[in-house]
Design a protein around this motif. Structure first.
Motif, PDB file in Angstrom:
ATOM      1  N   PHE A 299       0.831  -1.215   0.000  1.00  0.00           N
ATOM      2  CA  PHE A 299       0.000   0.000   0.000  1.00  0.00           C
ATOM      3  C   PHE A 299       0.863   1.262   0.000  1.00  0.00           C
ATOM      4  O   PHE A 299       0.707   2.152  -0.839  1.00  0.00           O
ATOM      5  N   VAL A 300       1.806   1.342   0.935  1.00  0.00           N
ATOM      6  CA  VAL A 300       2.568   2.585   1.076  1.00  0.00           C
ATOM      7  C   VAL A 300       3.616   2.752  -0.020  1.00  0.00           C
ATOM      8  O   VAL A 300       4.001   3.873  -0.349  1.00  0.00           O
ATOM      9  N   GLN A 301       4.081   1.632  -0.616  1.00  0.00           N
ATOM     10  CA  GLN A 301       5.040   1.755  -1.712  1.00  0.00           C
ATOM     11  C   GLN A 301       4.343   2.054  -3.040  1.00  0.00           C
ATOM     12  O   GLN A 301       4.768   2.937  -3.793  1.00  0.00           O
ATOM     13  N   SER A 302       3.264   1.306  -3.327  1.00  0.00           N
ATOM     14  CA  SER A 302       2.608   1.434  -4.626  1.00  0.00           C
ATOM     15  C   SER A 302       1.719   2.671  -4.703  1.00  0.00           C
ATOM     16  O   SER A 302       1.722   3.392  -5.704  1.00  0.00           O
ATOM     17  N   ALA A 303       0.945   2.922  -3.644  1.00  0.00           N
ATOM     18  CA  ALA A 303      -0.029   4.016  -3.693  1.00  0.00           C
ATOM     19  C   ALA A 303       0.530   5.331  -3.156  1.00  0.00           C
ATOM     20  O   ALA A 303       0.124   6.406  -3.608  1.00  0.00           O
ATOM     21  N   THR A 362      -2.338  12.578   1.407  1.00  0.00           N
ATOM     22  CA  THR A 362      -1.801  13.695   2.201  1.00  0.00           C
ATOM     23  C   THR A 362      -1.421  13.280   3.618  1.00  0.00           C
ATOM     24  O   THR A 362      -0.798  14.044   4.341  1.00  0.00           O
ATOM     25  N   LEU A 363      -1.797  12.068   4.030  1.00  0.00           N
ATOM     26  CA  LEU A 363      -1.557  11.645   5.414  1.00  0.00           C
ATOM     27  C   LEU A 363      -0.068  11.378   5.627  1.00  0.00           C
ATOM     28  O   LEU A 363       0.584  10.734   4.805  1.00  0.00           O
ATOM     29  N   GLY A 364       0.459  11.862   6.729  1.00  0.00           N
ATOM     30  CA  GLY A 364       1.884  11.743   6.995  1.00  0.00           C
ATOM     31  C   GLY A 364       2.294  10.381   7.528  1.00  0.00           C
ATOM     32  O   GLY A 364       1.469   9.554   7.933  1.00  0.00           O
TER      33      GLY A 364
END
Length: 463
Positions: A299-303, A362-364
């Protein structure tokens, strides 16, 4: 007196030998769970090097868990025939060899085969830890022991992506295959030093090979059908045949296990309500643990465009918090109703999944790490309580099959959970070859929904 009899170990190490034994089996568990999850952050690099899509790459995770699930039910037979020392040491040594060989794979097929072989051996190892804990600790200390042991079960997938991310970015994806080997080699030494020889005489009865084959066919046919659903065009006949084959072999497996004298799966144990409902909860735990561990790095790498190292570091705070929560949860499992602890854990994990489902570009980093922390706290409450709810009512001679069964159901949830997540992503929107953030949101809602569905059977566990 044998130097590795119970009496000799107690004389040499005092009451500490139980904790040395727990540390030994925890190494095997950490290596297997580490192997199941560390590959996830390497998937983008593996897909790029071999030129494969996510639909094929996910077999690196699913094939491992499917093989592990299939072989878990052999634990009872192996312990009865060879004892825990010989079986665990042999499995750890074989696991080390396969891990190193897999790191030198030259084709995606070779790598997938190595992952499947890793999973098959891991399935032999993992239930033995729970079996040992429940054999050597008194009833009133089992929750505490499971809390310590369970750190290996949950910390490995929490820390695995962190280690995997560093290895991928600083070295090469092949090192994620090499990484578990030193752990299991150390485990071989510790097995021969700290684990006791069999107390009861070893038994001799036939192995339920036909049952194992039917179970393997059920899992392979169903997972293959789910995999083909990711690209249904031209695969309709194979999908239908796979589903029909899975249903047929499942029916034949259940019929055989109910009739054979020495079954692979002790169906009679599932007639006990607490054991049955705890196993349903274990399916939800497996889906939550492996589904989320597969999903978060992707999720965090692809999106969101994170690097592999940053994706791994996202799980580090969750691992640290879990290390503090797990022993507390274990002690609570000895003193309180397991039902309340399991429900609390499920609610926390479902909340974490919902928060991920509502996350946007936008979420950190800090907020995403917090969502992961909440989910891992939930998993930390679930595992010791599920183990004590399932195994405390069993007799000592039933613990081998009981531990194999609850580990089997947990891994079954993981195998199908990863497949359902992968299927959801494949059917979601794509930007090029990668799923969009909307596809990931749908997958997170799916994971949350399945965990919440398990609340009803868990509520029926007797206090």
């Amino acid at each position: 007196m044998s130097s590795h009899s119970l009496e000799a170990l107690q004389s040499r190490y005092g009451d500490r030998w139980r904790w040395f034994a727990v540390a030994t089996v925890m190494l095997g568990t950490m290596a297997t769970v580490l192997s199941a999850t560390i590959v996830n952050v390497a998937l983008p690099d593996i897909m790029s090097e071999f030129g494969i899509r996510q639909g094929k790459a996910h077999w690196l995770a699913t094939g491992f868990i499917a093989a592990m699930t299939t072989t878990m039910l052999t634990t009872g037979w192996l312990l009865d025939h060879f004892g825990i020392r010989k079986t665990l040491a042999s499995a750890m040594l074989l696991f080390s060899i396969i891990s190193v060989a897999g790191g030198f794979s030259q084709t995606p097929e070779m790598l997938i085969a190595a992952r499947i072989a890793q999973g098959a051996v891991a399935g032999l190892m993992q239930p033995m830890a729970m079996y040992l804990v429940f054999r050597i600790f008194p009833r009133e200390r089992r929750g505490q022991a499971m809390g310590i042991y369970g750190m290996g079960v949950i910390l490995a997938p929490a820390l695995g992506p962190t280690l995997g991310g560093v290895l991928v970015d600083q070295l090469d994806w092949r090192f994620v295959m090499f990484a578990p080997a030193p752990v299991t080699l150390l485990g071989v030494f510790m097995v021969w030093k700290f684990l006791p020889r069999p107390v009861a005489p070893l038994l001799s009865y036939p192995f339920d090979l036909r049952g194992l084959v039917l179970l393997a066919l059920t899992i392979v046919c169903s997972l293959d059908a789910l995999n083909r659903l990711q690209a249904p065009a031209g695969n309709g006949l194979w999908i239908g045949a796979g589903l029909m084959g899975a249903v047929t072999t499942l029916v034949l497996f259940v019929r055989r296990e109910r009739r054979v004298k020495h079954p692979l799966l002790q169906v009679r144990l599932l007639r006990r309500p607490s054991f049955l409902f705890a196993n349903i909860g274990a399916v939800a735990l497996g889906l939550a643990l492996f589904g989320s561990t597969y999903l978060i790095p992707l999720f965090v790498q692809s999106a969101l465009g994170f690097s592999a190292t940053k994706a791994g570091l996202l799980m580090l705070p969750a691992g640290i918090v879990l290390g503090m929560v797990f022993p507390i949860a274990g002690r609570l499992a000895d003193r309180r109703s397991p039902r309340g602890l399991i429900i609390t854990g499920m609610a926390l994990f479902a909340l974490s999944a919902v928060l991920f489902a509502l996350s946007d570009m936008t979420l950190g980093f800090a907020w995403l790490a917090l969502w992961a922390v909440i989910g891992r706290i939930g998993l930390g409450f679930m595992l010791p309580a599920l183990s004590t709810a399932a195994l405390n009512p069993l007799e000592p001679h039933e613990l081998g099959y009981g531990s194999g069964t609850i580990n089997f159901t947990r891994q079954l949830g993981g195998a199908y959970g990863i497949n359902l997540v992968a299927l959801t992503l494949e059917y979601g929107e794509h930007a090029g070859s990668l799923p969009t953030i909307g596809a990931f949101h749908t997958a997170w809602w799916l994971v949350a929904g399945f965990v919440l569905l398990a609340l009803w059977p868990v509520w029926r566990i007797r206090p």
